[in-house]
Scaffold this motif. Sequence first.
Motif, short mmCIF file in Angstrom:
data_model
loop_
_atom_site.label_atom_id
_atom_site.label_comp_id
_atom_site.label_asym_id
_atom_site.label_seq_id
_atom_site.Cartn_x
_atom_site.Cartn_y
_atom_site.Cartn_z
N PRO A 17 0.81 -1.22 0.00
CA PRO A 17 0.00 0.00 0.00
C PRO A 17 0.83 1.27 0.00
O PRO A 17 0.45 2.27 -0.60
N CYS A 18 1.99 1.24 0.67
CA CYS A 18 2.83 2.44 0.72
C CYS A 18 3.42 2.73 -0.66
O CYS A 18 3.49 3.89 -1.09
N GLU A 67 2.14 1.85 -3.57
CA GLU A 67 1.04 2.31 -4.42
C GLU A 67 0.62 3.73 -4.06
O GLU A 67 0.30 4.54 -4.95
N CYS A 68 0.62 4.05 -2.78
CA CYS A 68 0.23 5.38 -2.33
C CYS A 68 1.19 6.43 -2.86
O CYS A 68 0.79 7.52 -3.28
N HIS A 69 2.47 6.10 -2.85
CA HIS A 69 3.48 7.03 -3.37
C HIS A 69 3.26 7.28 -4.86
O HIS A 69 3.39 8.41 -5.34
N LEU A 95 -4.62 8.32 -0.67
CA LEU A 95 -4.58 7.57 0.58
C LEU A 95 -5.48 6.34 0.51
O LEU A 95 -6.48 6.32 -0.22
N ARG A 96 -5.10 5.33 1.26
CA ARG A 96 -5.95 4.14 1.44
C ARG A 96 -6.01 3.82 2.92
O ARG A 96 -4.97 3.67 3.57
N ALA A 126 -2.30 3.63 4.37
CA ALA A 126 -1.22 4.31 3.64
C ALA A 126 -1.66 5.73 3.32
O ALA A 126 -2.71 5.94 2.71
N PRO A 129 -0.41 9.56 1.73
CA PRO A 129 0.63 10.23 0.95
C PRO A 129 1.25 11.38 1.73
O PRO A 129 0.57 12.09 2.47
N ALA A 139 5.48 8.41 1.56
CA ALA A 139 4.23 7.86 2.10
C ALA A 139 4.43 7.46 3.56
O ALA A 139 5.53 7.08 3.97
N ASN A 166 2.99 4.88 6.41
CA ASN A 166 2.29 3.60 6.53
C ASN A 166 1.99 3.30 8.00
O ASN A 166 2.90 3.35 8.85
N GLN A 177 -3.54 12.26 8.45
CA GLN A 177 -3.16 13.02 7.26
C GLN A 177 -2.54 14.36 7.63
O GLN A 177 -1.62 14.83 6.96
#
Length: 242
Positions: A79-80, A82-84, A89-90, A121, A123, A133, A135, A153
């Motif tokens: 997830p980190c 992908e977030c980057h 955010l997820r 995760a 951003p 990111a 995590n 956030q």
Amino acid sequence: MTREERLLAAVIDAVDTLVDDFDLIDFLHTLCDRCVELLDVSAVGVMLEDPGGELQLIAASDEHTRLLEIFALQHDEGPCVECHRSGILRLNIDLTSPAETGTFPVFAARGRESGFVTTHALPMRLRDTVIGALNLFDTRRQNLSPADARVAQALADVATIAILQHRTAAHANQQRAQMHAALKSRIAIEQAKGILAERWSVSVDDAFDALRRHARSHRLGLTLVCRQLIDGQLATNAIDRP
């Protein structure tokens, strides 16, 4: 200390990046600690983009998380990661759910082996600039509340602004030097943690806590203390055991 006071302390930590001797590694480890305290999660990791655009693990709240995040980078999934890439955010990702972890099954399996069942995760982003990111991991099947998600956030945003502000104040080659120094510092810190853990026969996490306490109590940079230990300039018995 109340939740509001701890959140204010996190902001004050960010303001400290404006000083000349700003220690990026220590700042991000403090960010991890603040997240654990404020968000009631089990562990935290921070990844930042290096000058070449590649993600690097810079800080983690404990050894299990550090190894898990390195695993994510080695396999280029999670997830980190992908977030980057997306800047999106997820939250409340169930690591036991094939549907929610379909794009990172190998990471999800490793996360479960590490004892985690939920992850988030976020951003580290300012407008269109994503520098990394954040995590969050939890050993419990527990979702972040909307309020906690906003705090998480906000912490990521404060850290991002602090890092970008420090970079803006420096020349471009100093930006590269900062990241290069951070990566070199990470190596020195890992070596010092291992040395102390072996000599004391304690966990790596306990060794790291002792090094950080020693650095702060003597008003020294964490990286400097670690290098002194490696070079033999700092005796093991000069450090308070956990």
